[in-house]
Enzyme design. Structure first.
Site, PDB file in Angstrom:
ATOM      1  N   LYS A  54      52.973  49.198  39.645  1.00 50.48           N
ATOM      2  CA  LYS A  54      54.244  48.768  39.042  1.00 50.48           C
ATOM      3  C   LYS A  54      55.379  49.699  39.417  1.00 50.48           C
ATOM      4  O   LYS A  54      56.529  49.279  39.555  1.00 50.48           O
ATOM      5  CB  LYS A  54      54.109  48.651  37.530  1.00 50.48           C
ATOM      6  CG  LYS A  54      53.824  47.230  37.069  1.00 50.48           C
ATOM      7  CD  LYS A  54      52.400  46.767  37.198  1.00 50.48           C
ATOM      8  CE  LYS A  54      52.072  45.943  38.366  1.00 50.48           C
ATOM      9  NZ  LYS A  54      50.637  45.566  38.445  1.00 50.48           N
ATOM     10  N   GLY A 118      28.610  60.248  33.546  1.00 50.87           N
ATOM     11  CA  GLY A 118      27.687  59.952  32.445  1.00 50.87           C
ATOM     12  C   GLY A 118      26.521  59.127  32.948  1.00 50.87           C
ATOM     13  O   GLY A 118      26.702  58.202  33.739  1.00 50.87           O
ATOM     14  N   HIS A 450      72.067  34.187  22.379  1.00 50.10           N
ATOM     15  CA  HIS A 450      72.816  33.736  23.558  1.00 50.10           C
ATOM     16  C   HIS A 450      73.703  34.870  24.058  1.00 50.10           C
ATOM     17  O   HIS A 450      74.339  35.533  23.244  1.00 50.10           O
ATOM     18  CB  HIS A 450      73.675  32.533  23.185  1.00 50.10           C
ATOM     19  CG  HIS A 450      74.536  32.066  24.324  1.00 50.10           C
ATOM     20  ND1 HIS A 450      74.006  31.360  25.383  1.00 50.10           N
ATOM     21  CD2 HIS A 450      75.859  32.242  24.571  1.00 50.10           C
ATOM     22  CE1 HIS A 450      74.986  31.096  26.252  1.00 50.10           C
ATOM     23  NE2 HIS A 450      76.114  31.626  25.786  1.00 50.10           N
TER      24      HIS A 450
HETATM   25  P1  FAD Z   1      38.502  50.917  34.446  1.00 47.15           P
HETATM   26  O1  FAD Z   1      39.949  51.029  34.230  1.00 47.15           O
HETATM   27  O2  FAD Z   1      38.003  50.581  35.795  1.00 47.15           O
HETATM   28  O3  FAD Z   1      37.897  52.324  33.986  1.00 47.15           O
HETATM   29  C1  FAD Z   1      36.564  52.647  34.119  1.00 47.15           C
HETATM   30  C2  FAD Z   1      36.427  54.142  34.216  1.00 47.15           C
HETATM   31  O4  FAD Z   1      35.049  54.463  34.078  1.00 47.15           O
HETATM   32  C3  FAD Z   1      36.866  54.741  35.545  1.00 47.15           C
HETATM   33  O5  FAD Z   1      37.859  55.711  35.343  1.00 47.15           O
HETATM   34  C4  FAD Z   1      35.596  55.379  36.112  1.00 47.15           C
HETATM   35  O6  FAD Z   1      35.848  56.625  36.722  1.00 47.15           O
HETATM   36  C5  FAD Z   1      34.765  55.569  34.885  1.00 47.15           C
HETATM   37  N1  FAD Z   1      33.330  55.579  35.136  1.00 47.15           N
HETATM   38  C6  FAD Z   1      32.585  54.639  35.756  1.00 47.15           C
HETATM   39  N2  FAD Z   1      31.284  54.979  35.744  1.00 47.15           N
HETATM   40  C7  FAD Z   1      31.216  56.169  35.108  1.00 47.15           C
HETATM   41  C8  FAD Z   1      30.147  57.034  34.778  1.00 47.15           C
HETATM   42  N3  FAD Z   1      28.881  56.740  35.063  1.00 47.15           N
HETATM   43  N4  FAD Z   1      30.434  58.180  34.138  1.00 47.15           N
HETATM   44  C9  FAD Z   1      31.700  58.509  33.825  1.00 47.15           C
HETATM   45  N5  FAD Z   1      32.749  57.711  34.085  1.00 47.15           N
HETATM   46  C10 FAD Z   1      32.503  56.560  34.731  1.00 47.15           C
HETATM   47  N6  FAD Z   1      45.520  44.800  34.963  1.00 47.15           N
HETATM   48  C11 FAD Z   1      46.549  44.441  34.173  1.00 47.15           C
HETATM   49  O7  FAD Z   1      46.321  44.008  33.048  1.00 47.15           O
HETATM   50  N7  FAD Z   1      47.836  44.552  34.598  1.00 47.15           N
HETATM   51  C12 FAD Z   1      48.157  45.010  35.819  1.00 47.15           C
HETATM   52  O8  FAD Z   1      49.340  45.092  36.167  1.00 47.15           O
HETATM   53  C13 FAD Z   1      47.093  45.385  36.681  1.00 47.15           C
HETATM   54  N8  FAD Z   1      47.353  45.846  37.911  1.00 47.15           N
HETATM   55  C14 FAD Z   1      46.308  46.248  38.712  1.00 47.15           C
HETATM   56  C15 FAD Z   1      46.614  46.701  39.972  1.00 47.15           C
HETATM   57  C16 FAD Z   1      45.598  47.120  40.812  1.00 47.15           C
HETATM   58  C17 FAD Z   1      45.935  47.630  42.188  1.00 47.15           C
HETATM   59  C18 FAD Z   1      44.246  47.076  40.356  1.00 47.15           C
HETATM   60  C19 FAD Z   1      43.127  47.549  41.236  1.00 47.15           C
HETATM   61  C20 FAD Z   1      43.950  46.596  39.098  1.00 47.15           C
HETATM   62  C21 FAD Z   1      44.986  46.166  38.262  1.00 47.15           C
HETATM   63  N9  FAD Z   1      44.721  45.663  37.002  1.00 47.15           N
HETATM   64  C22 FAD Z   1      45.759  45.271  36.205  1.00 47.15           C
HETATM   65  C23 FAD Z   1      43.364  45.551  36.466  1.00 47.15           C
HETATM   66  C24 FAD Z   1      43.047  46.729  35.520  1.00 47.15           C
HETATM   67  O9  FAD Z   1      43.214  47.938  36.224  1.00 47.15           O
HETATM   68  C25 FAD Z   1      41.630  46.617  34.991  1.00 47.15           C
HETATM   69  O10 FAD Z   1      41.417  45.357  34.413  1.00 47.15           O
HETATM   70  C26 FAD Z   1      41.368  47.692  33.937  1.00 47.15           C
HETATM   71  O11 FAD Z   1      41.571  48.972  34.458  1.00 47.15           O
HETATM   72  C27 FAD Z   1      39.953  47.571  33.383  1.00 47.15           C
HETATM   73  O12 FAD Z   1      39.746  48.557  32.435  1.00 47.15           O
HETATM   74  P2  FAD Z   1      38.294  49.137  32.121  1.00 47.15           P
HETATM   75  O13 FAD Z   1      38.500  50.126  31.029  1.00 47.15           O
HETATM   76  O14 FAD Z   1      37.343  48.043  31.912  1.00 47.15           O
HETATM   77  O15 FAD Z   1      37.814  49.877  33.455  1.00 47.15           O
HETATM   78  P1  NAI Z   2      41.877  37.897  42.712  1.00 47.67           P
HETATM   79  O1  NAI Z   2      40.674  37.292  42.161  1.00 47.67           O
HETATM   80  O2  NAI Z   2      43.142  37.838  41.950  1.00 47.67           O
HETATM   81  O3  NAI Z   2      42.210  37.230  44.119  1.00 47.67           O
HETATM   82  C1  NAI Z   2      41.335  37.269  45.199  1.00 47.67           C
HETATM   83  C2  NAI Z   2      41.758  36.207  46.195  1.00 47.67           C
HETATM   84  O4  NAI Z   2      41.042  36.408  47.385  1.00 47.67           O
HETATM   85  C3  NAI Z   2      41.485  34.788  45.718  1.00 47.67           C
HETATM   86  O5  NAI Z   2      42.632  34.017  45.901  1.00 47.67           O
HETATM   87  C4  NAI Z   2      40.343  34.335  46.609  1.00 47.67           C
HETATM   88  O6  NAI Z   2      40.349  32.955  46.881  1.00 47.67           O
HETATM   89  C5  NAI Z   2      40.612  35.142  47.859  1.00 47.67           C
HETATM   90  N1  NAI Z   2      39.435  35.361  48.703  1.00 47.67           N
HETATM   91  C6  NAI Z   2      38.174  35.636  48.295  1.00 47.67           C
HETATM   92  N2  NAI Z   2      37.367  35.807  49.364  1.00 47.67           N
HETATM   93  C7  NAI Z   2      38.154  35.643  50.458  1.00 47.67           C
HETATM   94  C8  NAI Z   2      37.926  35.705  51.857  1.00 47.67           C
HETATM   95  N3  NAI Z   2      36.722  35.964  52.321  1.00 47.67           N
HETATM   96  N4  NAI Z   2      38.954  35.490  52.689  1.00 47.67           N
HETATM   97  C9  NAI Z   2      40.202  35.225  52.203  1.00 47.67           C
HETATM   98  N5  NAI Z   2      40.478  35.146  50.898  1.00 47.67           N
HETATM   99  C10 NAI Z   2      39.468  35.361  50.038  1.00 47.67           C
HETATM  100  O7  NAI Z   2      41.475  39.396  43.075  1.00 47.67           O
HETATM  101  P2  NAI Z   2      42.367  40.643  43.479  1.00 47.67           P
HETATM  102  O8  NAI Z   2      43.713  40.216  43.899  1.00 47.67           O
HETATM  103  O9  NAI Z   2      41.548  41.466  44.381  1.00 47.67           O
HETATM  104  O10 NAI Z   2      42.501  41.387  42.078  1.00 47.67           O
HETATM  105  C11 NAI Z   2      41.338  41.852  41.394  1.00 47.67           C
HETATM  106  C12 NAI Z   2      41.546  41.867  39.922  1.00 47.67           C
HETATM  107  O11 NAI Z   2      42.528  42.803  39.536  1.00 47.67           O
HETATM  108  C13 NAI Z   2      41.981  40.515  39.420  1.00 47.67           C
HETATM  109  O12 NAI Z   2      40.995  40.057  38.520  1.00 47.67           O
HETATM  110  C14 NAI Z   2      43.255  40.734  38.728  1.00 47.67           C
HETATM  111  O13 NAI Z   2      43.286  40.115  37.470  1.00 47.67           O
HETATM  112  C15 NAI Z   2      43.367  42.242  38.557  1.00 47.67           C
HETATM  113  N6  NAI Z   2      44.760  42.602  38.802  1.00 47.67           N
HETATM  114  C16 NAI Z   2      45.697  42.247  37.891  1.00 47.67           C
HETATM  115  C17 NAI Z   2      47.009  42.490  38.114  1.00 47.67           C
HETATM  116  C18 NAI Z   2      48.008  42.054  37.116  1.00 47.67           C
HETATM  117  O14 NAI Z   2      47.617  41.710  36.015  1.00 47.67           O
HETATM  118  N7  NAI Z   2      49.282  42.056  37.432  1.00 47.67           N
HETATM  119  C19 NAI Z   2      47.478  43.164  39.322  1.00 47.67           C
HETATM  120  C20 NAI Z   2      46.417  43.440  40.244  1.00 47.67           C
HETATM  121  C21 NAI Z   2      45.113  43.188  39.957  1.00 47.67           C
END
Ligand code: FAD
Ligand code: NAI
Length: 471
Positions: A54, A118, A450
């Site tokens: 972001k 862990g 508004h």
């Molecule tokens: P995670 O955030 O993945 O946290 C898990 C943690 O567990 C990690 O820090 C890891 O190090 C730790 N861990 C794993 N195994 C072990 C172990 N054995 N011992 C100790 N620690 C361990 N979601 C949104 O809602 N809004 C967004 O704008 C958004 N943007 C995203 C952008 C990107 C590029 C990505 C990749 C994801 C985005 N997401 C977004 C998705 C969001 O990051 C995840 O849904 C969220 O972080 C999930 O939370 P979680 O607590 O389940 O796991």
């Molecule tokens: P995604 O599930 O959003 O999108 C993956 C896309 O890749 C799909 O459109 C799928 O059809 C396509 N795809 C799959 N296999 C493919 C292939 N072999 N060739 C070409 N296209 C293919 O997954 P993404 O973007 O990787 O994000 C992962 C997760 O992170 C999502 O579940 C999302 O909710 C979360 N996330 C959320 C954000 C937010 O809330 N703003 C921002 C970024 C991630």
């Protein structure tokens, strides 16, 4: 190993699911520990996900706007330059101040935080292998919450080096703007991070296997979004399969095939972003020691109360079922702890908003029109364009629509979809409305200030059961 005193709750993973669960548990008077091997808490979201992306989206939008969207506003600018080091530092600063904030919250709430890996040794026993400089520990737990999150799904045959062939983690840290970028996957990560580098000057091509972008968003909104992103310069290859990629010197050659038997083609890129989804992460967690069930996608199997086959071992967030979203993980963290403490908890899975932080933003909650149609129930659709909203006009940001879907008989709102400025903030009102079982008329009869963008929301509601005033 120093054996610590027994904890009421040990949370493995300090992402939005785990850290929120740990704080809530401590607030409810449970002796709580949280473990994360990353070191700084906050998980994927704070360290390499939601937060850094972001920052890049906000600042790349500003840069792009200053370059391309100031003249008509009467602002003449000259000598605009990108300082990529500072651009990345602004992101890093946001991340580190927020992760530090979580550590302070842990201290304030008396959560014992262990920086290390862990591993579950038995149903009530967890070993912590401390990170360098951090102690090892052996924890006894009355309850365990697994919140170990997810990782990028690898693309078969492509080796991720996080420099030329990257996941989102590499794509938020590129030290220079690539000339050409190929994004595999037109989902949320592909479109958000594709937008960032496109705004900074990269030629971005998104290759998507399905015939629509946005990974399941409402089809009409998905088309409008694609049109909008294409206008900004992103190129799309839909219904197209990536066959493989080879690094040749400085270039990555990406071979693609049209999914419906079209011609094979090679795309050159400086950087390839693999964004085809994420998968649950349970490596070295010791699942074998207690034989927990996972489904065919690697998700830990749980019941309605987040319990595994051991009632005192619960699982939340990305590592189990449902949307992979930070706020979903947080809700589950609170509910799981409330189940432990009080025997009841609450998450409404029908009302989890999604936001894609492109420009304009896309936000939705509830069912898509396709999902509503599939139920066979009659429904009404109401739409309102930002082009007819006074505030959008004054802001010169008039692209997009608000779309409501409501039950035809009861007028109860079933879904809300927004493409437009500030959609991500506006959707909160939609989530509240659906949570309370509101009708579109309830919203239309609620006074909205508004001139605000939110009036577009109100007028779309009005258009659902009646007619909008300004369109
Ligand atoms: P995670 O955030 O993945 O946290 C898990 C943690 O567990 C990690 O820090 C890891 O190090 C730790 N861990 C794993 N195994 C072990 C172990 N054995 N011992 C100790 N620690 C361990 N979601 C949104 O809602 N809004 C967004 O704008 C958004 N943007 C995203 C952008 C990107 C590029 C990505 C990749 C994801 C985005 N997401 C977004 C998705 C969001 O990051 C995840 O849904 C969220 O972080 C999930 O939370 P979680 O607590 O389940 O796991
Ligand atoms: P995604 O599930 O959003 O999108 C993956 C896309 O890749 C799909 O459109 C799928 O059809 C396509 N795809 C799959 N296999 C493919 C292939 N072999 N060739 C070409 N296209 C293919 O997954 P993404 O973007 O990787 O994000 C992962 C997760 O992170 C999502 O579940 C999302 O909710 C979360 N996330 C959320 C954000 C937010 O809330 N703003 C921002 C970024 C991630």
């Amino acid at each position: 190993l120093a054996t610590e005193t027994e904890h009421d709750v040990v949370v493995i993973g300090a992402g939005p699911g785990g850290y929120v669960a740990a704080i809530k548990a401590a607030q409810l008077g449970l002796k709580t520990a949280c473990i994360d091997k990353r070191g700084p808490p906050g998980g994927t979201c704070l360290n390499v996900g939601c937060i850094p992306s972001k920052s890049l989206l906000n600042n790349s939008h500003l840069y792009h706007q200053i370059l391309h969207d100031t003249k008509k506003r009467g602002i003449e600018v000259a000598d605009v330059k990108l300082n990529i080091e500072q651009f990345l530092k602004a992101k890093d600063d946001a991340v580190s101040s927020l992760t530090r904030g979580v550590e302070i919250l842990f201290k304030q709430n008396k959560v014992d935080y262990f920086k290390g890996a862990g591993k579950i040794l038995g149903p009530n026993e967890i070993e912590v292998k401390g990170n360098p400089g951090e102690p090892d520990a052996l924890l006894k737990a009355k309850n365990i919450i697994i919140a170990t999150g997810s990782e990028a799904t690898p693309f078969p045959g492509l080796t991720i080096d996080e420099k030329k062939i990257v996941t989102s983690t590499g794509a938020i840290a590129l030290e220079k703007v690539p000339k050409k970028m190929v994004v595999i996957g037109g989902g949320i990560i592909g479109l958000e991070l594709g937008s960032v580098w496109s705004r900074l000057g990269a030629e971005v091509t998104v290759v998507e296997f399905q015939n629509a972008i946005g990974a399941g968003m409402d089809a009409e909104i998905s088309k409008l979004t694609q049109r909008s992103l294409a206008k900004q310069g992103l190129k799309f290859k839909l219904s197209t399969k990536v066959l493989g990629a080879e690094v040749e010197g400085e270039t990555v050659k990406v071979t693609v095939d049209a999914a419906k038997g079209g011609k094979e083609e090679t795309l050159d890129a400086d950087v390839v972003l693999v964004a085809i989804g994420r998968r649950p992460y349970t490596e070295d967690l010791g699942l074998d020691n207690i034989d927990l069930d996972v489904d065919e996608r690697g998700r830990l199997v749980i019941d309605q109360e987040y319990r595994t086959k051991y009632p005192h071992i619960r699982v939340i967030g990305d590592v189990t079922f449902g949307a992979m979203l930070a706020h979903k993980a947080e809700e589950e963290g609170i509910a799981a702890v409330e189940y432990i403490k009080n025997g009841h908890g609450h998450v409404n899975y029908g009302v989890i908003p999604s936001v894609m932080y492109t420009f304009p933003e896309v936000a939705w909650v509830g069912m898509t029109e396709e999902q509503v149609k599939a139920t066979g129930k009659p429904y009404n659709v109401g739409k309102f364009p930002f082009a007819a909203n006074s505030r959008a006009k004054t802001n010169l940001d008039t692209e997009g629509w608000v779309k409501f879907i409501a039950d035809k008989e009861t007028d109860r709102i079933l879904g809300i979809h927004i493409l437009g400025p500030n959609a991500g903030e506006m959707i909160a009102e939609g989530a509240l409305a659906i949570e309370y079982g509101a009708s579109s008329e309830d919203i239309a009869r609620t006074c909205h200030a508004h001139p605000t963008l939110a009036e577009a929301f109100k007028e779309a509601a009005m258009a659902t059961y009646s007619k909008a005033i300004h369109f």
